[in-house]
Design a protein around this motif. Structure first.
Motif, mmCIF file in Angstrom:
data_model
loop_
_atom_site.group_PDB
_atom_site.id
_atom_site.type_symbol
_atom_site.label_atom_id
_atom_site.label_comp_id
_atom_site.label_asym_id
_atom_site.label_seq_id
_atom_site.Cartn_x
_atom_site.Cartn_y
_atom_site.Cartn_z
ATOM 1 N N GLU A 1 56.302 36.415 33.160
ATOM 2 C CA GLU A 1 55.347 36.246 31.786
ATOM 3 C C GLU A 1 53.890 36.821 31.826
ATOM 4 O OE1 GLU A 1 55.484 32.711 29.847
ATOM 5 O OE2 GLU A 1 57.936 33.179 30.384
ATOM 6 N N ILE A 2 53.927 37.216 32.907
ATOM 7 C CA ILE A 2 52.154 38.614 32.736
ATOM 8 C C ILE A 2 53.198 39.372 32.609
ATOM 9 C CG2 ILE A 2 50.462 39.299 34.412
ATOM 10 C CD1 ILE A 2 50.231 36.228 35.717
ATOM 11 N N GLY A 3 54.619 39.979 33.182
ATOM 12 C CA GLY A 3 54.475 41.609 32.688
ATOM 13 C C GLY A 3 55.245 41.331 31.829
ATOM 14 N N ARG A 4 56.238 40.798 30.867
ATOM 15 C CA ARG A 4 56.231 41.081 29.881
ATOM 16 C C ARG A 4 54.997 41.587 28.810
ATOM 17 N NH1 ARG A 4 59.743 36.659 30.543
ATOM 18 N NH2 ARG A 4 59.003 35.144 29.884
ATOM 19 N N GLU A 5 54.041 40.035 28.924
ATOM 20 C CA GLU A 5 52.574 40.791 28.250
ATOM 21 C C GLU A 5 52.066 42.275 28.589
ATOM 22 O OE1 GLU A 5 50.014 37.736 29.424
ATOM 23 O OE2 GLU A 5 50.628 36.405 28.263
ATOM 24 N N ARG A 6 52.411 42.664 29.987
ATOM 25 C CA ARG A 6 51.699 43.874 30.125
ATOM 26 C C ARG A 6 52.808 45.252 30.077
ATOM 27 N NH1 ARG A 6 47.551 42.089 35.364
ATOM 28 N NH2 ARG A 6 46.659 40.999 33.504
ATOM 29 N N GLY A 7 53.979 44.907 30.043
ATOM 30 C CA GLY A 7 55.201 46.104 29.995
ATOM 31 C C GLY A 7 55.606 46.289 31.536
ATOM 32 N N TRP A 8 55.401 45.592 31.874
ATOM 33 C CA TRP A 8 56.619 45.188 33.128
ATOM 34 C C TRP A 8 57.912 45.470 33.249
ATOM 35 C CZ3 TRP A 8 52.182 41.964 36.335
ATOM 36 C CH2 TRP A 8 51.134 42.476 36.439
ATOM 37 N N GLY A 9 58.594 45.521 34.249
ATOM 38 C CA GLY A 9 59.431 45.344 33.956
ATOM 39 C C GLY A 9 60.469 44.199 35.118
ATOM 40 N N PRO A 10 61.445 43.294 34.601
ATOM 41 C CA PRO A 10 61.476 42.042 34.961
ATOM 42 C C PRO A 10 60.831 41.528 36.860
ATOM 43 C CG PRO A 10 63.424 42.958 33.823
ATOM 44 C CD PRO A 10 62.310 43.936 33.817
ATOM 45 N N SER A 11 61.468 41.362 37.410
ATOM 46 C CA SER A 11 61.110 40.504 38.250
ATOM 47 C C SER A 11 62.149 39.910 39.342
ATOM 48 C CB SER A 11 59.375 39.823 39.063
ATOM 49 O OG SER A 11 60.017 40.160 40.379
ATOM 50 N N GLY A 12 62.428 39.561 40.387
ATOM 51 C CA GLY A 12 63.612 38.430 40.753
ATOM 52 C C GLY A 12 63.065 38.256 41.668
ATOM 53 N N ILE A 13 63.972 38.204 43.163
ATOM 54 C CA ILE A 13 64.375 37.607 44.620
ATOM 55 C C ILE A 13 63.687 38.844 45.049
ATOM 56 C CG2 ILE A 13 66.798 37.340 44.112
ATOM 57 C CD1 ILE A 13 64.637 34.947 45.745
ATOM 58 N N GLY A 14 64.521 40.069 45.069
ATOM 59 C CA GLY A 14 63.954 41.499 45.820
ATOM 60 C C GLY A 14 62.888 41.281 45.397
ATOM 61 N N GLU A 15 62.051 41.032 44.979
ATOM 62 C CA GLU A 15 60.846 41.282 45.058
ATOM 63 C C GLU A 15 59.569 40.716 45.083
ATOM 64 O OE1 GLU A 15 56.708 42.572 41.865
ATOM 65 O OE2 GLU A 15 58.484 42.404 41.107
ATOM 66 N N PHE A 16 59.958 39.287 45.126
ATOM 67 C CA PHE A 16 59.593 38.060 45.870
ATOM 68 C C PHE A 16 60.205 38.210 47.676
ATOM 69 C CE2 PHE A 16 60.450 33.939 47.511
ATOM 70 C CZ PHE A 16 58.760 33.147 48.069
ATOM 71 N N GLU A 17 60.648 38.451 48.473
ATOM 72 C CA GLU A 17 61.235 38.535 49.131
ATOM 73 C C GLU A 17 60.763 40.078 50.285
ATOM 74 O OE1 GLU A 17 62.848 36.212 51.139
ATOM 75 O OE2 GLU A 17 64.140 35.669 49.499
ATOM 76 N N ALA A 18 60.608 41.433 49.512
ATOM 77 C CA ALA A 18 60.190 42.557 49.503
ATOM 78 C C ALA A 18 58.576 41.490 50.051
ATOM 79 C CB ALA A 18 60.137 43.405 49.225
ATOM 80 N N GLU A 19 57.976 40.930 49.021
ATOM 81 C CA GLU A 19 56.256 40.158 49.083
ATOM 82 C C GLU A 19 56.736 40.139 50.483
ATOM 83 O OE1 GLU A 19 53.374 41.941 48.251
ATOM 84 O OE2 GLU A 19 54.198 43.462 46.456
ATOM 85 N N ALA A 20 57.250 38.695 50.656
ATOM 86 C CA ALA A 20 57.166 37.321 51.670
ATOM 87 C C ALA A 20 56.805 38.211 53.069
ATOM 88 C CB ALA A 20 58.131 36.713 51.019
#
Length: 358
Positions: free
Chosen positions: A263-282
């Motif tokens: 939701e925030i990324g769409r406003e700021r021009g970020w690419g879409p996130s998914g489970i891969g980014e979540f798992e990497a941050e975790a």
């Protein structure tokens, strides 16, 4: 690095994310605010040191006036400090901020605190009639005025963003020095500004390994010393979630974290996130999610690697249901924090954990 476990304090932060109920339907913002009060009450009951609420002016967050919610908690809690995460100082009036929080400090019998910042959201600028081109000047001057007002009366000050003040007083008068932190997202200039004003530093670490912020901690202490000041505390604010097991915590948080990020990324021009980014941050980043043991190990490793004085878990990330947030708060206070203190007392974090990189 030597750490005194008894000197470290622990908090919980929320931006008042609009949640969903058990059926996945959005909860009314008014009910979200009432739920936050219940969350703060529970945090007090399970022994957490700090409870802080952020300010936003957008539909995905329910709280636009943190001090009002904190005033309710002042009457329902006994020992926990009541603060902000953050007050967007650039679009507020520093003198009114001091008066509001001196009132909160009176209501809570000395438990109010402030964390101020420029804020990562800018909706308050057009809402309250401020121009984005004045972004830097507004914060610099308003922080200077805030520090002047906190130092005592009478207040004499001049700048370019408002009329000058001469021998002015605020009401009610503060009964004590109000703890005031400055939130910084990773700018060296912001770190030095905080040191120049003699205030504690709160690092908002919301992505990547915590260790990459070690140079900012060093810079803050070095700048404070060169300016002739005493050592000031450093805290870390990072997102996370606690559940009975690692699998349950990740399963509960992942869809809400990804939703919030996109939701925030769409406003700021970020690419879409998914489970891969979540798992990497975790696994290796700034997301403290898992069982009490997993989260405790990661917090302890961050404290020892950065030498910080305070750790705040941003326990609400996206529209996670109130019941899951309450269980996360309960586990954080009753199981995570005692285990962190044990690990710090042992002066080491168990080797070979999944978080050796942090």
């Amino acid at each position: 690095m030597s750490i005194d476990p008894g000197s470290i304090t622990f908090g919980l932060d929320t931006f008042g994310d609009v949640t969903v109920d058990g059926a996945g339907d959005p909860v009314a913002p008014a009910q979200v605010i009432r739920d936050i009060v219940a969350q703060g009450e529970l945090a007090d009951q399970v022994g957490i040191d700090h409870f802080s609420i952020g300010e936003h002016h957008r539909p995905d967050f329910a709280v636009s006036a943190p001090d009002m919610v904190l005033a309710s908690l002042a009457q329902r809690t006994e020992r926990i400090t009541l603060g902000t995460a953050v007050i967007v100082l650039s679009s507020d009036d520093p003198l009114r901020v001091v008066e509001r929080f001196s009132t909160l400090d009176a209501l809570s019998q000395g438990r109010a605190e402030l964390t101020v910042g420029r804020g990562s959201f800018t909706e308050s600028f057009p809402l309250f009639g401020f121009a984005m081109q004045d972004y830097e000047t507004l914060f610099e001057e308003k922080l200077d005025l805030l520090v002047t007002a906190l130092a005592g009366e009478p207040i004499t000050w001049s700048g370019t963003t408002r009329a000058p003040l001469k021998q002015q007083s605020l009401r009610p008068a503060l009964e004590r020095e109000l703890p005031t932190w400055v939130a910084v997202g990773g700018s060296p200039n912001s770190v030095i500004r905080t040191a120049r004003h003699g205030l504690p530093l709160m690092l908002a670490i919301i992505g990547g390994p915590a260790q990459r912020f070690a140079p900012y901690v060093d810079l803050f202490h070095e700048a404070t010393a060169k300016l002739g000041g005493q050592r000031r505390p450093v805290g870390v604010h990072s997102p996370g979630h606690v559940a009975a097991t690692d699998a349950a915590a990740r399963e509960q948080l992942a869809p809400h974290w990804i939703h919030n990020r996109n939701e925030i990324g769409r406003e700021r021009g970020w690419g879409p996130s998914g489970i891969g980014e979540f798992e990497a941050e975790a696994d290796h980043g700034a997301l403290y999610v898992g069982s009490p043991e997993t989260v405790a190990q990661k917090i302890a490793r961050t404290i020892t690697s950065l030498g910080i004085d305070r750790f705040d878990l941003k326990y609400a990330s996206g529209p996670m249901p109130h019941a899951q947030l309450m269980e996360s708060i309960r586990l954080y206070g009753t199981e995570v924090l005692p285990r962190v203190r044990e690990l710090l007392a042992e002066a080491q974090v168990p080797e070979g954990s999944a978080f050796d990189e942090v």
